[in-house]
Design a protein around this motif. Structure first.
Motif, short mmCIF file in Angstrom:
data_model
loop_
_atom_site.label_atom_id
_atom_site.label_comp_id
_atom_site.label_asym_id
_atom_site.label_seq_id
_atom_site.Cartn_x
_atom_site.Cartn_y
_atom_site.Cartn_z
N UNK A 92 0.66 -1.25 -0.31
CA UNK A 92 -0.25 0.04 0.31
C UNK A 92 0.61 1.28 -0.22
N UNK A 93 0.65 2.53 -0.67
CA UNK A 93 1.13 3.33 -0.55
C UNK A 93 1.63 4.45 0.39
N UNK A 94 1.02 3.71 1.56
CA UNK A 94 0.95 4.16 2.82
C UNK A 94 2.28 3.24 3.78
N UNK A 95 2.10 2.15 3.09
CA UNK A 95 2.96 1.08 3.77
C UNK A 95 4.39 1.94 3.09
N UNK A 96 4.51 2.26 2.05
CA UNK A 96 6.04 2.33 1.46
C UNK A 96 5.98 3.26 2.20
N UNK A 97 5.04 4.15 2.01
CA UNK A 97 6.11 5.73 3.45
C UNK A 97 6.72 5.69 4.43
N UNK A 104 6.11 11.26 -6.14
CA UNK A 104 4.56 10.51 -5.42
C UNK A 104 4.17 9.76 -6.68
N UNK A 105 4.70 10.36 -8.12
CA UNK A 105 4.07 9.33 -8.67
C UNK A 105 4.00 7.69 -8.52
N UNK A 106 5.16 7.06 -7.70
CA UNK A 106 6.13 5.80 -8.24
C UNK A 106 4.91 5.00 -7.24
N UNK A 107 3.81 6.51 -6.35
CA UNK A 107 3.14 5.57 -5.10
C UNK A 107 2.41 4.78 -6.14
N UNK A 108 2.09 5.46 -7.17
CA UNK A 108 0.99 4.73 -8.04
C UNK A 108 0.83 4.76 -9.39
N UNK A 109 1.59 4.97 -10.20
CA UNK A 109 2.38 4.14 -11.06
C UNK A 109 3.85 3.61 -11.27
N UNK A 110 3.64 2.98 -12.62
CA UNK A 110 4.85 1.50 -12.65
C UNK A 110 6.30 3.10 -13.34
#
Length: 103
Positions: free
Chosen positions: A15-20, A43-49
Motif C-alpha cells: 500500500x502507498x502508505x506502507x511504502x511511505x 509521488x507518482x511512483x506510489x501509483x504508477x510504474x
C-alpha cells in the motif's frame, strides 16, 4: 492435512502508505530521495510504474523493487523490451525514434 496458504496467496503491491511509512522508519522521505537523485518529486511512483524511481525507493528500503510492487514486474522482460521505443539524441539535443535496421 495441512495446506500451505502462503503459496496459494497472490502477492500484492505494498500500500502507498506502507511504502511511505517504511521510508519514514529509515529516516528518509520520497521528497528527499527525489532531490538526492535530481528529480523534483517521486509521488507518482506510489501509483504508477516508474522504473527508475522504483529502483531508488527499493534501494533505500533494502528490498528488491519486485517485492514492493510485484504486479509491476509480472510481464516477462522480453515483452517489456518489445514495447520499449528505441531513441537517439541528436547533437542538438533533440530526441528521435531510432530507425529499424533492415537486413
Amino acid at each position: 492435512m495441512t495446506m500451505d496458504t502462503q503459496k496459494c496467496m497472490a502477492q500484492t503491491d505494498w500500500h502507498p502508505a506502507d511504502v511511505k511509512a517504511a521510508l519514514e522508519k529509515k529516516g528518509v522521505s520520497l521528497r528527499q530521495l527525489a532531490k538526492e537523485h535530481g528529480y523534483s518529486h517521486f509521488q507518482r511512483v506510489l501509483s504508477t510504474h516508474w522504473w527508475a524511481a522504483e529502483q531508488i525507493v527499493a534501494k533505500a528500503l533494502g528490498k528488491p523493487a519486485n517485492e514492493i510492487w510485484p504486479s509491476r514486474y509480472l510481464a516477462p522482460r522480453s515483452k517489456a523490451q518489445a514495447r520499449t521505443v528505441k531513441i537517439t539524441v541528436t547533437s542538438t539535443g533533440r530526441i528521435r525514434k531510432q530507425q529499424e535496421r533492415r537486413a
